[in-house]
Motif scaffolding. Structure first.
Motif, PDB file in Angstrom:
ATOM      1  N   VAL A  80       0.876  -9.703  -3.405  1.00  0.00           N
ATOM      2  CA  VAL A  80       0.479  -9.757  -2.001  1.00  0.00           C
ATOM      3  C   VAL A  80      -1.046  -9.884  -1.990  1.00  0.00           C
ATOM      4  CG1 VAL A  80       0.363  -8.483   0.173  1.00  0.00           C
ATOM      5  CG2 VAL A  80       2.411  -8.316  -1.265  1.00  0.00           C
ATOM      6  N   GLU A  81      -1.559 -10.804  -1.185  1.00  0.00           N
ATOM      7  CA  GLU A  81      -2.994 -11.035  -1.122  1.00  0.00           C
ATOM      8  C   GLU A  81      -3.469 -10.947   0.324  1.00  0.00           C
ATOM      9  OE1 GLU A  81      -4.421 -15.119  -1.193  1.00  0.00           O
ATOM     10  OE2 GLU A  81      -5.782 -14.590  -2.815  1.00  0.00           O
ATOM     11  N   VAL A  82      -4.647 -10.368   0.495  1.00  0.00           N
ATOM     12  CA  VAL A  82      -5.262 -10.311   1.814  1.00  0.00           C
ATOM     13  C   VAL A  82      -6.650 -10.921   1.718  1.00  0.00           C
ATOM     14  CG1 VAL A  82      -6.336  -8.716   3.458  1.00  0.00           C
ATOM     15  CG2 VAL A  82      -3.978  -8.354   2.737  1.00  0.00           C
ATOM     16  N   VAL A  83      -6.985 -11.772   2.677  1.00  0.00           N
ATOM     17  CA  VAL A  83      -8.330 -12.330   2.757  1.00  0.00           C
ATOM     18  C   VAL A  83      -8.925 -11.903   4.094  1.00  0.00           C
ATOM     19  CG1 VAL A  83      -9.725 -14.423   2.843  1.00  0.00           C
ATOM     20  CG2 VAL A  83      -7.764 -14.292   1.300  1.00  0.00           C
ATOM     21  N   ALA A  84     -10.083 -11.227   4.034  1.00  0.00           N
ATOM     22  CA  ALA A  84     -10.718 -10.723   5.250  1.00  0.00           C
ATOM     23  C   ALA A  84     -12.201 -10.536   4.992  1.00  0.00           C
ATOM     24  CB  ALA A  84     -10.087  -9.385   5.653  1.00  0.00           C
ATOM     25  N   ASP A  85     -13.016 -10.962   5.944  1.00  0.00           N
ATOM     26  CA  ASP A  85     -14.473 -10.770   5.841  1.00  0.00           C
ATOM     27  C   ASP A  85     -15.064 -11.282   4.532  1.00  0.00           C
ATOM     28  OD1 ASP A  85     -15.013  -9.783   8.307  1.00  0.00           O
ATOM     29  OD2 ASP A  85     -15.094  -7.671   7.704  1.00  0.00           O
ATOM     30  N   GLY A  86     -14.589 -12.424   4.079  1.00  0.00           N
ATOM     31  CA  GLY A  86     -15.156 -12.999   2.860  1.00  0.00           C
ATOM     32  C   GLY A  86     -14.769 -12.269   1.589  1.00  0.00           C
ATOM     33  N   ARG A  87     -13.782 -11.386   1.671  1.00  0.00           N
ATOM     34  CA  ARG A  87     -13.310 -10.702   0.468  1.00  0.00           C
ATOM     35  C   ARG A  87     -11.836 -11.032   0.266  1.00  0.00           C
ATOM     36  NH1 ARG A  87     -15.938  -4.651   0.834  1.00  0.00           N
ATOM     37  NH2 ARG A  87     -17.954  -5.352   1.592  1.00  0.00           N
ATOM     38  N   SER A  88     -11.427 -11.034  -0.990  1.00  0.00           N
ATOM     39  CA  SER A  88      -9.991 -11.192  -1.235  1.00  0.00           C
ATOM     40  C   SER A  88      -9.496  -9.993  -2.013  1.00  0.00           C
ATOM     41  CB  SER A  88      -9.697 -12.497  -1.971  1.00  0.00           C
ATOM     42  OG  SER A  88     -10.157 -12.443  -3.296  1.00  0.00           O
ATOM     43  N   PRO A  99       8.399  -3.990  -1.592  1.00  0.00           N
ATOM     44  CA  PRO A  99       7.727  -5.264  -1.343  1.00  0.00           C
ATOM     45  C   PRO A  99       6.596  -5.100  -0.324  1.00  0.00           C
ATOM     46  CG  PRO A  99       9.753  -5.177  -0.111  1.00  0.00           C
ATOM     47  CD  PRO A  99       9.687  -3.891  -0.891  1.00  0.00           C
ATOM     48  N   GLU A 100       5.600  -4.296  -0.669  1.00  0.00           N
ATOM     49  CA  GLU A 100       4.485  -4.048   0.240  1.00  0.00           C
ATOM     50  C   GLU A 100       3.241  -3.652  -0.544  1.00  0.00           C
ATOM     51  OE1 GLU A 100       6.485  -0.937   2.510  1.00  0.00           O
ATOM     52  OE2 GLU A 100       5.163   0.539   1.566  1.00  0.00           O
ATOM     53  N   ALA A 101       2.094  -3.737   0.119  1.00  0.00           N
ATOM     54  CA  ALA A 101       0.829  -3.393  -0.526  1.00  0.00           C
ATOM     55  C   ALA A 101      -0.132  -2.842   0.515  1.00  0.00           C
ATOM     56  CB  ALA A 101       0.229  -4.625  -1.196  1.00  0.00           C
ATOM     57  N   GLU A 102      -0.903  -1.815   0.105  1.00  0.00           N
ATOM     58  CA  GLU A 102      -1.870  -1.196   1.009  1.00  0.00           C
ATOM     59  C   GLU A 102      -3.285  -1.543   0.540  1.00  0.00           C
ATOM     60  OE1 GLU A 102      -1.593   2.981   3.199  1.00  0.00           O
ATOM     61  OE2 GLU A 102      -2.264   3.192   1.132  1.00  0.00           O
ATOM     62  N   PHE A 103      -4.141  -1.848   1.498  1.00  0.00           N
ATOM     63  CA  PHE A 103      -5.527  -2.181   1.170  1.00  0.00           C
ATOM     64  C   PHE A 103      -6.461  -1.484   2.158  1.00  0.00           C
ATOM     65  CE2 PHE A 103      -2.855  -5.867   0.193  1.00  0.00           C
ATOM     66  CZ  PHE A 103      -3.176  -6.110  -1.137  1.00  0.00           C
ATOM     67  N   GLU A 104      -7.672  -1.145   1.696  1.00  0.00           N
ATOM     68  CA  GLU A 104      -8.683  -0.593   2.600  1.00  0.00           C
ATOM     69  C   GLU A 104      -9.442  -1.749   3.225  1.00  0.00           C
ATOM     70  OE1 GLU A 104     -11.226   2.660   1.519  1.00  0.00           O
ATOM     71  OE2 GLU A 104      -9.674   3.455   0.175  1.00  0.00           O
ATOM     72  N   VAL A 105      -9.051  -2.095   4.440  1.00  0.00           N
ATOM     73  CA  VAL A 105      -9.646  -3.223   5.145  1.00  0.00           C
ATOM     74  C   VAL A 105      -9.804  -2.831   6.609  1.00  0.00           C
ATOM     75  CG1 VAL A 105      -9.312  -5.607   5.878  1.00  0.00           C
ATOM     76  CG2 VAL A 105      -8.544  -4.904   3.618  1.00  0.00           C
ATOM     77  N   THR A 106     -11.016  -3.004   7.146  1.00  0.00           N
ATOM     78  CA  THR A 106     -11.231  -2.682   8.560  1.00  0.00           C
ATOM     79  C   THR A 106     -11.504  -3.931   9.395  1.00  0.00           C
ATOM     80  OG1 THR A 106     -13.550  -2.274   8.082  1.00  0.00           O
ATOM     81  CG2 THR A 106     -12.096  -0.348   8.127  1.00  0.00           C
ATOM     82  N   ALA A 107     -11.587  -5.072   8.747  1.00  0.00           N
ATOM     83  CA  ALA A 107     -11.863  -6.320   9.467  1.00  0.00           C
ATOM     84  C   ALA A 107     -10.803  -6.564  10.532  1.00  0.00           C
ATOM     85  CB  ALA A 107     -11.895  -7.489   8.488  1.00  0.00           C
ATOM     86  N   GLN A 108     -11.199  -7.270  11.580  1.00  0.00           N
ATOM     87  CA  GLN A 108     -10.255  -7.594  12.651  1.00  0.00           C
ATOM     88  C   GLN A 108      -9.424  -8.818  12.302  1.00  0.00           C
ATOM     89  OE1 GLN A 108      -9.618  -5.743  15.542  1.00  0.00           O
ATOM     90  NE2 GLN A 108     -10.770  -4.321  14.258  1.00  0.00           N
ATOM     91  N   LYS A 109     -10.096  -9.805  11.693  1.00  0.00           N
ATOM     92  CA  LYS A 109      -9.387 -11.037  11.355  1.00  0.00           C
ATOM     93  C   LYS A 109      -8.891 -10.939   9.914  1.00  0.00           C
ATOM     94  CE  LYS A 109      -9.947 -16.065  11.748  1.00  0.00           C
ATOM     95  NZ  LYS A 109      -9.415 -16.430  10.435  1.00  0.00           N
ATOM     96  N   ILE A 110      -7.594 -10.818   9.784  1.00  0.00           N
ATOM     97  CA  ILE A 110      -6.989 -10.613   8.467  1.00  0.00           C
ATOM     98  C   ILE A 110      -5.882 -11.626   8.263  1.00  0.00           C
ATOM     99  CG2 ILE A 110      -5.662  -9.011   7.029  1.00  0.00           C
ATOM    100  CD1 ILE A 110      -6.925  -6.741   8.751  1.00  0.00           C
ATOM    101  N   GLU A 111      -5.888 -12.239   7.090  1.00  0.00           N
ATOM    102  CA  GLU A 111      -4.785 -13.129   6.749  1.00  0.00           C
ATOM    103  C   GLU A 111      -4.133 -12.619   5.470  1.00  0.00           C
ATOM    104  OE1 GLU A 111      -4.980 -17.517   7.447  1.00  0.00           O
ATOM    105  OE2 GLU A 111      -4.745 -17.552   5.265  1.00  0.00           O
ATOM    106  N   ALA A 112      -2.813 -12.555   5.475  1.00  0.00           N
ATOM    107  CA  ALA A 112      -2.091 -12.080   4.297  1.00  0.00           C
ATOM    108  C   ALA A 112      -1.209 -13.191   3.754  1.00  0.00           C
ATOM    109  CB  ALA A 112      -1.247 -10.864   4.655  1.00  0.00           C
TER     110      ALA A 112
END
Ligand SMILES: [Fe+2]
Length: 125
Positions: A80-88, A99-112
């Motif tokens: 599972v990959e998340v791209v947000a605020d210029g970070r992946s 089938p899940e993954a947790e990430f520390e992300v506070t950005a509003q615009k998130i794509e998984a």
């Protein structure tokens, strides 16, 4: 010409690569061009692949999918990959895990995105 974060697969040996720096060349593996994987965004069958993002304070939980995807030896979510605020961010999964993954992300615009070893690449819509 590649684009940042595109994912390519070799249909001979199964290599999968992600572009982290673009170039003008064509990606080749096992003597033939690699296939650019297109993200799918809509399920039609019983199995659910589209990632669902749940925000919980400073973290997000990405589930695959609305109904949990199988996590069997022969059919499972590889990552599972998340791209947000210029970070992946990426979490690799194994059969038997959720089938899940947790990430520390506070950005509003998130794509998984996620990759199913049978049904390919998917992204949140
Ligand atoms: Fe699948």
């Amino acid at each position: 010409m590649t684009k940042l974060l595109e994912i390519y697969k070799c249909n001979v040996c199964g290599n999968i690569v992600e572009v982290i720096h673009t170039g003008v060349g064509q990606l080749v593996c096992c003597g033939q061009p690699m296939e650019l994987l297109k993200e799918k965004t809509a399920d039609v069958g019983q199995e659910k692949h589209v990632p669902v993002i749940e925000k919980t304070g400073a973290k997000i939980l990405v589930k695959v999918g609305a109904v949990p995807h199988p996590m069997e030896e022969k059919h499972y979510i590889e990552w599972v990959e998340v791209v947000a605020d210029g970070r992946s961010y990426r979490k690799f999964l194994k059969p038997g895990e959720k089938p899940e993954a947790e990430f520390e992300v506070t950005a509003q615009k998130i794509e998984a995105r996620e990759f199913c070893n049978v049904h390919g690449l998917w992204k949140s819509s």
